[in-house]
Design a protein around this motif. Structure first.
Motif, short mmCIF file in Angstrom:
data_model
loop_
_atom_site.label_atom_id
_atom_site.label_comp_id
_atom_site.label_asym_id
_atom_site.label_seq_id
_atom_site.Cartn_x
_atom_site.Cartn_y
_atom_site.Cartn_z
N LEU A 22 0.86 -1.17 0.00
CA LEU A 22 0.00 0.00 0.00
C LEU A 22 0.90 1.22 0.00
O LEU A 22 1.78 1.35 0.85
CB LEU A 22 -0.89 -0.01 1.25
N GLY A 39 -13.15 1.43 -1.89
CA GLY A 39 -12.32 0.73 -2.86
C GLY A 39 -12.73 -0.72 -2.94
O GLY A 39 -13.42 -1.23 -2.06
N ALA A 43 -7.93 -3.64 -2.01
CA ALA A 43 -7.32 -2.36 -2.40
C ALA A 43 -6.43 -1.78 -1.30
O ALA A 43 -5.62 -0.90 -1.58
CB ALA A 43 -8.41 -1.36 -2.77
N LYS A 45 -7.80 -0.86 2.03
CA LYS A 45 -8.55 -0.02 2.97
C LYS A 45 -8.26 -0.40 4.42
O LYS A 45 -7.93 0.45 5.24
CB LYS A 45 -10.06 -0.13 2.70
#
Length: 102
Positions: A22, A39, A43, A45
Motif C-alpha cells: 500500500l 475501494g 485495495a 482499505k
C-alpha cells in the motif's frame, strides 16, 4: 478549515509476506469531519486503517496524530468478544471507569 487530526505522508505498508504494498503519498483526516474510504476488495482499505491506528508498522513514511490509544478502530468481525458493536465499543470505557454518557 478544521485542524488536521490524523495525517500520513510517504506511507508504504506491506501486510504479510506478499508482494502487495500500500502506497499513500499523503493523507489527512480533519477534526469534525466524516471521511469515507472506498475501494474494491484487496485495495488496502483495512491496511490503511490499521497503519493509521498504529496496529501495523509502515515500512516507510510517517503517521502523525494523537497519542497511541487515542485512535479507535472497530472491525467488521468481533475481535475481542462476541457481542454487539456497541458492547465492544463500550468495553474500553468500562475499563477506564466511564459509563455510556462519556
Amino acid at each position: 478549515m478544521s485542524e488536521v487530526a490524523l495525517a500520513a505522508s510517504d506511507l508504504v505498508v506491506r501486510p504479510g509476506d506478499g508482494e502487495f504494498a500500500l502506497r499513500v503519498p499523503s493523507f489527512e483526516l480533519r477534526a469534525g469531519t466524516v471521511t469515507a474510504i472506498l475501494g474494491p476488495n484487496g485495495a488496502g482499505k483495512t491496511t490503511l486503517l490499521r497503519a493509521l491506528a498504529g496496529l501495523v508498522a509502515p515500512q516507510q513514511g510517517r503517521v502523525a496524530g494523537p497519542a497511541r490509544g487515542a485512535v479507535a478502530l472497530v472491525f467488521q468481525q468481533p475481535v475481542v468478544f462476541a457481542g454487539s458493536v456497541a458492547w465492544n465499543a463500550e468495553l474500553p470505557l468500562w475499563g477506564r471507569g466511564l459509563g455510556r454518557r462519556e
